[in-house]
Write an enzyme that holds these catalytic residues in place. Structure first.
Site, PDB file in Angstrom:
ATOM      1  N   LEU A  36       0.818  -1.214   0.000  1.00 38.37           N
ATOM      2  CA  LEU A  36       0.000   0.000   0.000  1.00 38.37           C
ATOM      3  C   LEU A  36       0.855   1.269   0.000  1.00 38.37           C
ATOM      4  CD1 LEU A  36      -2.372  -1.554   2.624  1.00 38.37           C
ATOM      5  CD2 LEU A  36      -3.004  -1.060   0.251  1.00 38.37           C
ATOM      6  N   PRO A  37       0.256   2.412  -0.357  1.00 36.60           N
ATOM      7  CA  PRO A  37       1.054   3.640  -0.527  1.00 36.60           C
ATOM      8  C   PRO A  37       1.619   4.239   0.755  1.00 36.60           C
ATOM      9  CG  PRO A  37      -1.005   3.753  -1.771  1.00 36.60           C
ATOM     10  CD  PRO A  37      -1.118   2.573  -0.859  1.00 36.60           C
ATOM     11  N   THR A  89       6.138   0.522   2.327  1.00 35.27           N
ATOM     12  CA  THR A  89       7.187   1.267   3.027  1.00 35.27           C
ATOM     13  C   THR A  89       6.501   2.310   3.895  1.00 35.27           C
ATOM     14  OG1 THR A  89       8.809   0.930   1.273  1.00 35.27           O
ATOM     15  CG2 THR A  89       9.199   2.759   2.784  1.00 35.27           C
ATOM     16  N   LYS A 122      14.670  -0.487   5.479  1.00 37.68           N
ATOM     17  CA  LYS A 122      14.260   0.170   4.231  1.00 37.68           C
ATOM     18  C   LYS A 122      14.475   1.678   4.281  1.00 37.68           C
ATOM     19  CE  LYS A 122      12.407   0.823   0.202  1.00 37.68           C
ATOM     20  NZ  LYS A 122      11.009   0.541  -0.166  1.00 37.68           N
ATOM     21  N   LYS A 136       8.791  10.911   0.285  1.00 38.25           N
ATOM     22  CA  LYS A 136       8.052  10.211   1.341  1.00 38.25           C
ATOM     23  C   LYS A 136       9.000   9.399   2.223  1.00 38.25           C
ATOM     24  CE  LYS A 136       5.702   5.925   1.843  1.00 38.25           C
ATOM     25  NZ  LYS A 136       5.250   4.709   1.148  1.00 38.25           N
TER      26      LYS A 136
END
Length: 295
Positions: free
Chosen positions: A64-65, A95, A170, A245
């Protein structure tokens, strides 16, 4: 295996296709009706909600975003936890910040469901080729369950530690990537301004101490690496908004930990400037354009 796969964007859709090719029956949910129809033609089942997708599944995968989407998909009344059976494993490949996945995992544990995190590296090309790196935050037992399935979408499946450590790996990796790309952009722009052939400069960097992935595999200067987004108008790669982001996640985590990330914060500002001038949809390597004199 019956797998609920929720989130079929630029990364999720090719990951799902690889699972279909591996012979799994997928229960799909996404807001994009076109991609749902395409995957349904390959034999997958379209679900009306995350809850519906999770019902009867042997495994749930989400991609998902952002953190808000992860919380909603798992915790809402029509979410995964409303449909999943006790004992069924789940893994989120988005992420996001480490705390969100820990909160979701804690809520899931109350009903006998184990949730781990496994964010990916390798981009859309890696997702299509099935060569992604998965950074997995999970117990050893949960990791053992997840690894064979993740290996059908990726080449490197790394156990980072408990839930949340995959996200830590990450965001640290992507912070470094954002910083290194800016360094390569500055070096290439300076070399061009001073008069050296940029192809020659890249060859020297890539065989010298300045060598790094951002220069060797993903050089931001057009024409240096034929397969890099820079050679196709900075399209088809990892968007600058996504890098922004991830840098935001890194700097927020650093703030909470009271850990200085001076270069990370500067990189965040440079990508923010890129976004503000309307270039957020371009590949993040287009940051080099801020160093090139126009006209």
């Amino acid at each position: 295996m019956k797998i609920a796969f929720i989130g079929l964007g630029n990364m999720g859709a090719p990951m799902a296709r690889n699972l279909i090719r591996a012979g799994h029956q997928l229960h799909l949910f996404d807001l994009n009706q076109q991609v749902l129809a395409e995957l349904a033609e390959l034999g997958s089942r379209i679900s009306e909600s995350p809850k519906h997708a999770a019902q009867g599944a042997d495994l749930v995968i989400t991609m998902l975003p952002a953190a808000a989407h992860v919380r909603a998909v798992y915790l809402n009344d029509d979410g995964v936890l409303a449909g999943i059976s006790a004992g069924v494993p789940a893994v989120d490949c988005s992420t996001i910040d480490p705390q969100t996945i820990r909160d979701v995992a804690a809520a899931a544990a109350k009903q006998g469901v184990v949730v781990g995190d496994a964010p990916v590296s390798g981009g859309t090309g890696g997702a299509q080729a099935g060569t992604l790196t998965f950074m997995v935050g999970a117990s050893q037992e949960h990791f053992t369950v997840l690894k064979p399935i993740l290996a059908q979408m990726g080449r490197n499946i790394v156990h980072c530690g408990d839930v949340g450590t995959g996200q830590i790996a990450k965001i640290c990796n992507n912070m470094l990537l954002g910083i290194s790309m800016i360094g390569v952009a500055e070096a290439m722009a300076l070399g061009d301004r001073l008069g050296i052939d940029t192809g020659v400069l890249a060859t020297i960097i890539n065989s010298s101490t300045g060598r790094c992935w951002s220069s060797e595999m993903y050089n931001p200067w057009p024409g240096v690496v034929e397969t890099a987004p820079a050679s196709r108008g900075y399209t088809g790669g990892f968007g600058a908004e996504l890098m922004l982001k991830d840098l935001g996640l890194a700097t927020e985590a650093a703030k909470a930990a009271r850990q200085p990330v001076l270069m990370g914060a500067l990189a965040q500002q440079l990508y923010q400037a890129m976004s503000l001038r309307g270039d957020g949809g371009k590949d993040f390597s287009a940051v080099v354009e801020g160093y090139i004199k126009k006209g």
